[in-house]
Design a protein around this motif. Structure first.
Motif, PDB file in Angstrom:
ATOM      1  N   HIS A   8       0.837  -1.207   0.000  1.00  0.00           N
ATOM      2  CA  HIS A   8       0.000   0.000   0.000  1.00  0.00           C
ATOM      3  C   HIS A   8       0.870   1.255   0.000  1.00  0.00           C
ATOM      4  N   GLN A   9       1.934   1.246   0.785  1.00  0.00           N
ATOM      5  CA  GLN A   9       2.831   2.399   0.837  1.00  0.00           C
ATOM      6  C   GLN A   9       3.648   2.523  -0.450  1.00  0.00           C
ATOM      7  N   ALA A  10       3.990   1.384  -1.051  1.00  0.00           N
ATOM      8  CA  ALA A  10       4.829   1.410  -2.257  1.00  0.00           C
ATOM      9  C   ALA A  10       4.030   1.723  -3.512  1.00  0.00           C
ATOM     10  N   ALA A  11       2.722   1.508  -3.475  1.00  0.00           N
ATOM     11  CA  ALA A  11       1.896   1.616  -4.683  1.00  0.00           C
ATOM     12  C   ALA A  11       2.043   2.946  -5.413  1.00  0.00           C
ATOM     13  N   PRO A  12       1.953   4.120  -4.744  1.00  0.00           N
ATOM     14  CA  PRO A  12       2.061   5.389  -5.492  1.00  0.00           C
ATOM     15  C   PRO A  12       3.375   5.532  -6.247  1.00  0.00           C
ATOM     16  N   SER A 163      16.744   1.529 -16.358  1.00  0.00           N
ATOM     17  CA  SER A 163      17.007   1.881 -14.959  1.00  0.00           C
ATOM     18  C   SER A 163      18.504   2.052 -14.710  1.00  0.00           C
ATOM     19  N   VAL A 164      19.339   1.459 -15.577  1.00  0.00           N
ATOM     20  CA  VAL A 164      20.788   1.568 -15.384  1.00  0.00           C
ATOM     21  C   VAL A 164      21.306   2.958 -15.702  1.00  0.00           C
ATOM     22  N   ILE A 165      20.491   3.794 -16.360  1.00  0.00           N
ATOM     23  CA  ILE A 165      20.916   5.175 -16.637  1.00  0.00           C
ATOM     24  C   ILE A 165      20.063   6.148 -15.832  1.00  0.00           C
ATOM     25  N   THR A 166      19.616   5.691 -14.667  1.00  0.00           N
ATOM     26  CA  THR A 166      18.939   6.503 -13.652  1.00  0.00           C
ATOM     27  C   THR A 166      17.589   7.045 -14.097  1.00  0.00           C
ATOM     28  N   VAL A 167      16.897   6.364 -14.975  1.00  0.00           N
ATOM     29  CA  VAL A 167      15.528   6.733 -15.309  1.00  0.00           C
ATOM     30  C   VAL A 167      14.604   6.027 -14.326  1.00  0.00           C
ATOM     31  N   THR A 168      13.771   6.798 -13.655  1.00  0.00           N
ATOM     32  CA  THR A 168      12.938   6.235 -12.595  1.00  0.00           C
ATOM     33  C   THR A 168      11.679   5.609 -13.167  1.00  0.00           C
ATOM     34  N   GLU A 169      11.863   4.527 -13.914  1.00  0.00           N
ATOM     35  CA  GLU A 169      10.697   3.766 -14.387  1.00  0.00           C
ATOM     36  C   GLU A 169      10.357   2.729 -13.314  1.00  0.00           C
ATOM     37  N   LEU A 170       9.553   1.759 -13.661  1.00  0.00           N
ATOM     38  CA  LEU A 170       9.032   0.832 -12.664  1.00  0.00           C
ATOM     39  C   LEU A 170      10.131   0.082 -11.917  1.00  0.00           C
ATOM     40  N   MET A 171      11.138  -0.409 -12.628  1.00  0.00           N
ATOM     41  CA  MET A 171      12.160  -1.213 -11.971  1.00  0.00           C
ATOM     42  C   MET A 171      13.004  -0.386 -11.010  1.00  0.00           C
ATOM     43  N   LEU A 172      13.425   0.796 -11.431  1.00  0.00           N
ATOM     44  CA  LEU A 172      14.238   1.623 -10.543  1.00  0.00           C
ATOM     45  C   LEU A 172      13.407   2.117  -9.358  1.00  0.00           C
ATOM     46  N   SER A 173      12.135   2.428  -9.605  1.00  0.00           N
ATOM     47  CA  SER A 173      11.254   2.819  -8.498  1.00  0.00           C
ATOM     48  C   SER A 173      11.175   1.700  -7.466  1.00  0.00           C
ATOM     49  N   THR A 174      11.063   0.466  -7.949  1.00  0.00           N
ATOM     50  CA  THR A 174      10.999  -0.688  -7.040  1.00  0.00           C
ATOM     51  C   THR A 174      12.306  -0.835  -6.260  1.00  0.00           C
ATOM     52  N   LYS A 175      13.438  -0.659  -6.940  1.00  0.00           N
ATOM     53  CA  LYS A 175      14.725  -0.777  -6.260  1.00  0.00           C
ATOM     54  C   LYS A 175      14.887   0.294  -5.179  1.00  0.00           C
ATOM     55  N   GLU A 176      14.381   1.492  -5.451  1.00  0.00           N
ATOM     56  CA  GLU A 176      14.492   2.572  -4.460  1.00  0.00           C
ATOM     57  C   GLU A 176      13.684   2.257  -3.209  1.00  0.00           C
ATOM     58  N   ILE A 177      12.515   1.655  -3.394  1.00  0.00           N
ATOM     59  CA  ILE A 177      11.699   1.272  -2.238  1.00  0.00           C
ATOM     60  C   ILE A 177      12.382   0.159  -1.455  1.00  0.00           C
ATOM     61  N   ILE A 178      12.967  -0.799  -2.173  1.00  0.00           N
ATOM     62  CA  ILE A 178      13.658  -1.912  -1.513  1.00  0.00           C
ATOM     63  C   ILE A 178      14.841  -1.401  -0.695  1.00  0.00           C
ATOM     64  N   ALA A 179      15.519  -0.371  -1.192  1.00  0.00           N
ATOM     65  CA  ALA A 179      16.673   0.179  -0.473  1.00  0.00           C
ATOM     66  C   ALA A 179      16.276   0.769   0.873  1.00  0.00           C
ATOM     67  N   VAL A 180      15.007   1.131   0.993  1.00  0.00           N
ATOM     68  CA  VAL A 180      14.522   1.713   2.250  1.00  0.00           C
ATOM     69  C   VAL A 180      13.877   0.660   3.143  1.00  0.00           C
ATOM     70  N   THR A 181      13.121  -0.254   2.547  1.00  0.00           N
ATOM     71  CA  THR A 181      12.347  -1.219   3.332  1.00  0.00           C
ATOM     72  C   THR A 181      13.059  -2.551   3.562  1.00  0.00           C
ATOM     73  N   PHE A 182      14.047  -2.884   2.712  1.00  0.00           N
ATOM     74  CA  PHE A 182      14.766  -4.150   2.791  1.00  0.00           C
ATOM     75  C   PHE A 182      13.808  -5.347   2.677  1.00  0.00           C
ATOM     76  N   ARG A 183      12.808  -5.204   1.801  1.00  0.00           N
ATOM     77  CA  ARG A 183      11.838  -6.284   1.557  1.00  0.00           C
ATOM     78  C   ARG A 183      11.802  -6.569   0.053  1.00  0.00           C
ATOM     79  N   PRO A 184      12.834  -7.198  -0.495  1.00  0.00           N
ATOM     80  CA  PRO A 184      12.908  -7.356  -1.953  1.00  0.00           C
ATOM     81  C   PRO A 184      11.876  -8.298  -2.549  1.00  0.00           C
TER      82      PRO A 184
END
Length: 219
Positions: A8-12, A163-184
């Protein structure tokens, strides 16, 4: 944190990334269609000075990894004075790559139109460009719709590479959330479900378009 609370928190953030994924896929598809049509025509004309460069380009783009192509455009070209933003570099590379694959779909579809159609058009006084535009291409598009739709679905998945060139599409957005929550695990599964949902939507559109073109062909 419960999984549902996490999602729910990651959805937006993930939905915003999915929006960029759609933007990349549709923009690249449009650019790839234009390039693919030009390459397809270049591959079927009898002039070798046009045919061979197009053939080499298609072979090069299909024979090298998309990730390497992204690195060349974004990291390599600035060394010779050509620089793009991450967004532009991503769209450009995906368009160049998609154009090579779409050209083969369109070329095969154009060659699939019977020679009798060409002969009948010439007997009516149509020129080569007019025959392509008014007779061959409309039929070829109907033939090529399934393979072109497959390319679009592939593009949706290929956008994850930008995502490897820092475009915040779906995959990079997911990685950023994982970096905070540690729930991959739940987040990567959620991202996979989003890609799957987008693919299903485009598959449904493909089937509707095929039926529409088939009805138009029969009338």
């Amino acid at each position: 944190m419960e999984i549902w609370d996490l999602l729910h928190q990651a959805a937006p953030i993930m939905l915003r990334g999915a929006g960029y994924t759609l933007l990349f896929a549709l923009s690249s598809m449009l650019g790839g269609l234009v390039l693919g049509f030009v390459l397809a025509v270049a591959r079927i004309v009898p002039w070798k000075f046009v045919h061979w460069p197009a053939a080499v380009y298609v072979s090069l783009m299909r024979g090298t990894p998309l990730l390497v192509q992204i690195f060349v455009v974004y990291y390599g070209l600035p060394s010779v004075g050509i620089e793009f933003s991450p967004l532009m570099a991503g769209v450009l590379t995906l368009s160049l790559n998609a154009g090579a694959y779409l050209s083969e779909s369109l070329r095969g579809a154009i060659l699939g139109v019977t020679r009798g159609q060409w002969s009948a058009s010439y007997s009516l006084g149509l020129t080569y460009p007019q025959t392509l535009r008014y007779v061959v291409v409309p039929q070829a598009v109907r033939i090529a719709v399934p393979s072109m739709s497959n390319t679009l679905i592939s593009l949706i998945k290929d956008t994850s590479l930008v995502s490897v060139i820092t475009v915040t599409e779906l995959m990079l957005s997911t990685k950023e959330i994982i970096a905070v929550t540690f729930r991959p695990l739940p987040l990567y599964i959620a991202a996979a479900m989003v890609y799957w949902f987008l693919s299903i939507c485009f598959e449904a559109l493909q089937h509707r378009l095929e039926k529409k073109l088939e009805r138009a062909h029969q009338t």
